[in-house]
Design an enzyme around this catalytic site. Structure first.
Site, PDB file in Angstrom:
ATOM      1  CD  GLU A  85       4.995   6.987   0.809  1.00 45.54           C
ATOM      2  OE1 GLU A  85       5.385   8.001   0.033  1.00 45.54           O
ATOM      3  OE2 GLU A  85       4.644   7.496   1.598  1.00 45.54           O
ATOM      4  CD  GLU A 116       3.066 -15.155  12.946  1.00 47.17           C
ATOM      5  OE1 GLU A 116       3.732 -15.163  13.568  1.00 47.17           O
ATOM      6  OE2 GLU A 116       3.726 -13.345  12.388  1.00 47.17           O
TER       7      GLU A 116
END
Length: 301
Positions: A85, A116
């Protein structure tokens, strides 16, 4: 149910929702909403740490550095979202703020099991992006310090980068390999362990604040106007016209004309108007003022 104190707080059962499957639809919505109301105050308690993180980021930006978010699952997706953004909102290059997610791009839309769990993969991701002492790495792990994020933070520290860790688990704070730890404690989730809920919301609020405040401090806004926006669609082109019109007092038609001369760039257009210069001169003035529109308009360096 008795709490297991070896578990992260986000993995504890929430007594308020222990019978949630027996509630009416309206009662479930009210309960989730009530739990969500705990998020903003929890983030607010970390405001000094967040401000410290912003100052670190700004200091590194001014040295030519970059900001990297690193996370797995929801935490990684939130980092990528915030990074993506920044270019349209503040007109920065996509390389200035980057998101790294365990498992790569495919993990953005589908879970990559076990991604992960490998610390070395996190370290490799840092090395691959040639992170150095000019950069800042923000590790995100809502329910604790995942191996991928730990590996990334440790490698970043070894390379001299600034390091920040964001978690909603108090148990993860003491052994976090980071210069700054931001720990909004939102408590157990409505659905046990579903950290995409309160913990995810808290994380999003922290990330919003880090980048927005950093961009304000490096001159990407004037007042509350996004004067460095990238006008890549009709909505943003209209916003550019309104900003120029508001700041200069020009009619919409004249604002459009001025923006055309400025090649669609709001900041140079405003400088052109107030300083009575052409586009190339406006660009030089802004560079000499460290991209501060306020100083450029007033003729101060």
């Amino acid at each position: 149910m008795r709490k297991n104190r070896t578990l992260p707080l986000t993995e504890h059962s929430n007594p308020r929702s222990s019978a949630i499957d027996r509630l009416s639809t309206c009662d479930v919505v009210e309960l989730i909403n009530a739990e969500d109301m705990l998020v903003a105050p929890a983030v607010g308690k970390e405001r000094l740490k967040i401000a410290e993180g912003v100052d670190m980021i700004v200091e590194h930006f001014r040295k030519g550095g970059r900001l990297f978010y690193v996370g797995a699952g929801t935490s990684g997706r939130l980092g990528v979202l915030d990074a993506s953004e920044c270019p349209p909102t503040f007109g920065v290059k996509p390389t200035l703020v980057q998101g790294i997610i365990a498992g790569g791009k495919k993990a953005l839309v589908r879970a990559v099991e076990g991604a992960e769990d490998i610390a070395n993969d996190g370290a490799k991701a840092i090395t691959k992006r040639r992170i150095c002492d000019k950069d800042v790495v923000v590790g995100i792990a809502a329910c604790g310090l995942t191996p991928y994020v730990r590996g990334a933070l440790m490698q970043a520290k070894e390379l001299g980068a600034g390091t920040i860790f964001i978690t909603c688990s108090p148990q993860a704070v003491s052994n976090a390999p980071a210069d700054i730890v931001i720990n909004p404690v939102v408590g157990p989730e409505v659905i046990t362990g579903s950290t995409r809920m309160k913990a995810g919301t808290a994380t999003k609020l922290v990330l919003n604040t880090l980048t927005t405040t950093a961009m304000i401090k490096i001159g990407k806004v004037y007042g509350n106007l996004m004067v460095d926006l990238n006008a890549t669609n009709n909505k943003l082109r209209d916003r550019s016209q309104r900003i120029v019109s508001q700041m200069t007092g020009l009619s919409k038609a004249k604002a459009i004309e001025l923006l055309a001369m400025a090649k669609g760039k709001v900041k140079p257009a405003i400088v052109m108007h107030f300083r009575k210069v052409d586009l190339s001169q406006a660009v030089v003035i802004l560079d000499n003022c460290g991209q501060s529109l306020r100083n450029a308009i007033k003729g101060r360096r």
